[in-house]
Design an enzyme around this catalytic site. Structure first.
Site, PDB file in Angstrom:
ATOM      1  N   HIS A   1       0.856  -1.185   0.000  1.00  0.00           N
ATOM      2  CA  HIS A   1       0.000   0.000   0.000  1.00  0.00           C
ATOM      3  C   HIS A   1       0.887   1.229   0.000  1.00  0.00           C
ATOM      4  O   HIS A   1       1.903   1.259   0.697  1.00  0.00           O
ATOM      5  CB  HIS A   1      -0.914   0.006   1.231  1.00  0.00           C
TER       6      HIS A   1
ATOM      7  N   ASP B   1      -7.687  -5.492   0.807  1.00  0.00           N
ATOM      8  CA  ASP B   1      -8.243  -6.448  -0.149  1.00  0.00           C
ATOM      9  C   ASP B   1      -7.875  -7.891   0.154  1.00  0.00           C
ATOM     10  O   ASP B   1      -8.456  -8.811  -0.423  1.00  0.00           O
ATOM     11  CB  ASP B   1      -7.759  -6.114  -1.566  1.00  0.00           C
TER      12      ASP B   1
HETATM   13  N1  ACO Z   1       3.952  -7.756  -4.098  1.00  0.00           N
HETATM   14  C1  ACO Z   1       5.289  -7.750  -4.297  1.00  0.00           C
HETATM   15  N2  ACO Z   1       6.047  -6.636  -4.330  1.00  0.00           N
HETATM   16  C2  ACO Z   1       5.401  -5.482  -4.152  1.00  0.00           C
HETATM   17  C3  ACO Z   1       4.009  -5.407  -3.930  1.00  0.00           C
HETATM   18  C4  ACO Z   1       3.287  -6.609  -3.904  1.00  0.00           C
HETATM   19  N3  ACO Z   1       1.970  -6.613  -3.714  1.00  0.00           N
HETATM   20  N4  ACO Z   1       3.662  -4.116  -3.780  1.00  0.00           N
HETATM   21  C5  ACO Z   1       4.769  -3.404  -3.913  1.00  0.00           C
HETATM   22  N5  ACO Z   1       5.827  -4.223  -4.137  1.00  0.00           N
HETATM   23  C6  ACO Z   1       7.213  -3.829  -4.326  1.00  0.00           C
HETATM   24  C7  ACO Z   1       7.436  -3.384  -5.766  1.00  0.00           C
HETATM   25  O1  ACO Z   1       7.812  -4.454  -6.598  1.00  0.00           O
HETATM   26  C8  ACO Z   1       8.552  -2.358  -5.586  1.00  0.00           C
HETATM   27  O2  ACO Z   1       9.761  -3.081  -5.378  1.00  0.00           O
HETATM   28  P1  ACO Z   1      11.159  -2.504  -5.918  1.00  0.00           P
HETATM   29  O3  ACO Z   1      11.358  -1.204  -5.176  1.00  0.00           O
HETATM   30  O4  ACO Z   1      12.121  -3.560  -5.577  1.00  0.00           O
HETATM   31  O5  ACO Z   1      10.990  -2.304  -7.387  1.00  0.00           O
HETATM   32  C9  ACO Z   1       8.216  -1.693  -4.263  1.00  0.00           C
HETATM   33  O6  ACO Z   1       7.480  -2.671  -3.512  1.00  0.00           O
HETATM   34  C10 ACO Z   1       7.352  -0.435  -4.435  1.00  0.00           C
HETATM   35  O7  ACO Z   1       6.213  -0.800  -5.204  1.00  0.00           O
HETATM   36  P2  ACO Z   1       5.324   0.215  -6.001  1.00  0.00           P
HETATM   37  O8  ACO Z   1       4.456  -0.535  -6.965  1.00  0.00           O
HETATM   38  O9  ACO Z   1       6.188   1.307  -6.535  1.00  0.00           O
HETATM   39  O10 ACO Z   1       4.449   0.804  -4.824  1.00  0.00           O
HETATM   40  P3  ACO Z   1       3.223   1.749  -5.029  1.00  0.00           P
HETATM   41  O11 ACO Z   1       3.099   2.532  -3.785  1.00  0.00           O
HETATM   42  O12 ACO Z   1       3.316   2.476  -6.318  1.00  0.00           O
HETATM   43  O13 ACO Z   1       2.010   0.709  -5.193  1.00  0.00           O
HETATM   44  C11 ACO Z   1       0.217  -0.715  -4.812  1.00  0.00           C
HETATM   45  C12 ACO Z   1       1.067   0.437  -4.234  1.00  0.00           C
HETATM   46  C13 ACO Z   1      -0.317  -0.335  -6.201  1.00  0.00           C
HETATM   47  C14 ACO Z   1      -0.993  -0.959  -3.898  1.00  0.00           C
HETATM   48  C15 ACO Z   1       1.086  -1.974  -4.899  1.00  0.00           C
HETATM   49  O14 ACO Z   1       1.527  -2.339  -3.615  1.00  0.00           O
HETATM   50  C16 ACO Z   1       0.381  -3.138  -5.580  1.00  0.00           C
HETATM   51  O15 ACO Z   1       0.348  -3.198  -6.806  1.00  0.00           O
HETATM   52  N6  ACO Z   1      -0.208  -4.097  -4.780  1.00  0.00           N
HETATM   53  C17 ACO Z   1      -0.906  -5.211  -5.335  1.00  0.00           C
HETATM   54  C18 ACO Z   1      -2.309  -4.801  -5.792  1.00  0.00           C
HETATM   55  C19 ACO Z   1      -3.214  -4.519  -4.615  1.00  0.00           C
HETATM   56  O16 ACO Z   1      -3.308  -5.296  -3.676  1.00  0.00           O
HETATM   57  N7  ACO Z   1      -3.923  -3.391  -4.707  1.00  0.00           N
HETATM   58  C20 ACO Z   1      -4.903  -2.981  -3.696  1.00  0.00           C
HETATM   59  C21 ACO Z   1      -4.402  -1.782  -2.931  1.00  0.00           C
HETATM   60  S1  ACO Z   1      -5.511  -1.351  -1.659  1.00  0.00           S
HETATM   61  C22 ACO Z   1      -6.764  -0.578  -2.457  1.00  0.00           C
HETATM   62  O17 ACO Z   1      -6.623  -0.005  -3.478  1.00  0.00           O
HETATM   63  C23 ACO Z   1      -8.055  -0.627  -1.841  1.00  0.00           C
END
Ligand code: ACO
Length: 397
Positions: free
Chosen positions: A274, A328
């Site tokens: 998140h 979620d």
């Molecule tokens: N699984 C594995 N690695 C992850 C995850 C995950 N769920 N989320 C983030 N990371 C890692 C990324 O790979 C990245 O790693 P790196 O720095 O080595 O490249 C780092 O953490 C940062 O990730 P970002 O995608 O840049 O984080 P951001 O803040 O942009 O994204 C998000 C947040 C979109 C929620 C992301 O965590 C994600 O895609 N999660 C999975 C989808 C999800 O569950 N969404 C629901 C969110 S809650 C809601 O909307 C109600």
């Protein structure tokens, strides 16, 4: 494959302001609706801790709090609940329109279209009239569940069933959806899920709602644009994907290997991570307790064991990066137990989040300036028009 924009040292030529992909950490508005402490895992609505609301409030009372800023008196709450109850029905024209939607279409698309269509029926756009605002709030909160349930029955070839006036908000939705009056505990747990999903500061769909609101368009367009944004798998759509993932993993013993493989392939683990939280999402903590209450009462679901194993195994793999279960991760298990079809999970999220969107709509109108950010142009220099017979096919075509 979607390429992710990386932070860099790009700066706007005129202002010198640094580009922050995804506006990460950039305040885009001032708001008094919801506060998140992502390091401590704290969430408050109008100053009230989420845990207190989940334990003591109802979705409609929480919606009132979010939208009007204070908890209602008993008369105010009774009036609001009555008004919502009076507006639950949707016009036969909306239902007929929904009958023309393809049954194979995603219910979020059906909801976006039907929410937008309300603007045709209540099109005064008198957004400086408090009565118009109250009526629009009531209509949207009342009619969105009816439209979600209607599409579910319509796509099965049935006629939607009418709301039942003797049932409270959440019980009535479950009744319209499943055609059965729900157990009171199931209705209470569902109502609690709605409270947990009602608001979460400037997330993508709420930002969409505020951008749309800032043009002074009508609230139905505001909600329709937010529904479209919520539909994506990185936002509200993740809860559908979580269940698919749990099924794919299949058993608790496979959790570690699944995570290793996902991390190696740089695949996101759905329901984890998140932008705001660096600890377990407090809503996931509350939801997990609700999941357990449901399973104690209505029978166990083996996918819960898989989910717990994933959470356990993820602790050492993703925890050091501040990646923990988000809201979620457990919500899908609750909805599945309630008999809600998987592709309705995100529409159910929208039923809840409409309260937050409307709170932000009102707040935006209270101190409005149209959103119009700038960009850093990275296209070609000005060039001369090329006649079609001189062009070669570009690689992008
Ligand atoms: N699984 C594995 N690695 C992850 C995850 C995950 N769920 N989320 C983030 N990371 C890692 C990324 O790979 C990245 O790693 P790196 O720095 O080595 O490249 C780092 O953490 C940062 O990730 P970002 O995608 O840049 O984080 P951001 O803040 O942009 O994204 C998000 C947040 C979109 C929620 C992301 O965590 C994600 O895609 N999660 C999975 C989808 C999800 O569950 N969404 C629901 C969110 S809650 C809601 O909307 C109600």
């Amino acid at each position: 494959m979607v390429a992710q924009q990386q932070p860099g040292d790009l700066r706007h030529a005129r202002t010198g302001i640094e580009l922050r992909p995804g506006l990460d950490g950039v305040p885009a508005t001032q708001s008094s609706i919801c506060d998140i402490d992502g390091d401590q895992g704290l969430l408050t609505y109008r100053g009230y801790p989420m845990q207190d609301l989940a334990a003591n409030s109802s979705f409609l009372e929480t919606a009132y709090l979010l939208i009007w800023g204070e908890l209602p008196s008993s008369d105010q709450l009774a009036d609001f609940e009555h008004a919502v109850q009076m507006h639950r029905r949707v016009s036969f024209r909306v239902r007929d329109m929904m009958k023309c939607f393809p049954a194979s279409g995603h219910p979020m698309d059906a909801l976006q279209s039907s929410a937008a269509s309300l603007g045709l029926f209540y099109s005064r756009r008198a957004i400086d009239d408090p009565q118009y605002i109250y009526d629009a709030v009531v209509r949207l909160i009342a009619k969105i569940p009816t439209m979600v349930a209607a599409f579910q029955l319509i796509r099965k070839g049935q006629d939607p069933i009418q709301p039942r006036d003797d049932l409270a908000y959440s019980a009535n939705f479950l009744y319209m959806l499943t055609e059965r009056e729900p157990d009171p505990l199931a209705a209470r747990i569902f109502d609690c899920c709605l409270m947990l999903h009602a608001e979460h500061s400037l997330n993508a769909s709420t930002f969409s709602a505020r951008v749309t609101a800032s043009t002074l368009t009508d609230p139905y367009a505001v909600v329709a644009s937010a529904v479209g944004t919520l539909a994506g798998p990185l936002h509200g759509g993740a809860n559908e994907d979580v269940l698919a993932m749990l099924e794919e993993v299949g058993s608790a013993g496979n959790a570690g290997a699944y995570l290793d493989e996902a991390m190696q392939a740089k695949r996101k683990v759905m329901g984890f991570g998140h932008r705001e939280y660096k600890v377990k999402d407090p809503r996931a903590v509350i939801l997990q307790a609700l999941v357990e209450e449901m399973f104690d009462r209505f029978g166990h679901d083996d996918l819960y064991d898989v989910a717990r194993a994933i959470e356990r195994e993820a602790e050492s793999r993703l925890g050091p990066k501040g990646i923990y279960p988000n809201v979620d991760f457990y919500s899908g298990l609750v909805y599945r137990k309630l008999g809600i079809p998987r592709d309705l999970f995100t529409p159910v999220f929208a039923i809840a989040r409409v309260a937050g969107w409307l709170a932000h709509w009102r707040e935006q109108l209270g101190a409005n300036r149209i959103f119009r950010p700038s960009q850093i142009y990275s296209g070609s220099e000005p060039r001369s028009w090329m006649p079609i017979e001189q062009r070669v096919t570009s690689p992008a075509a």
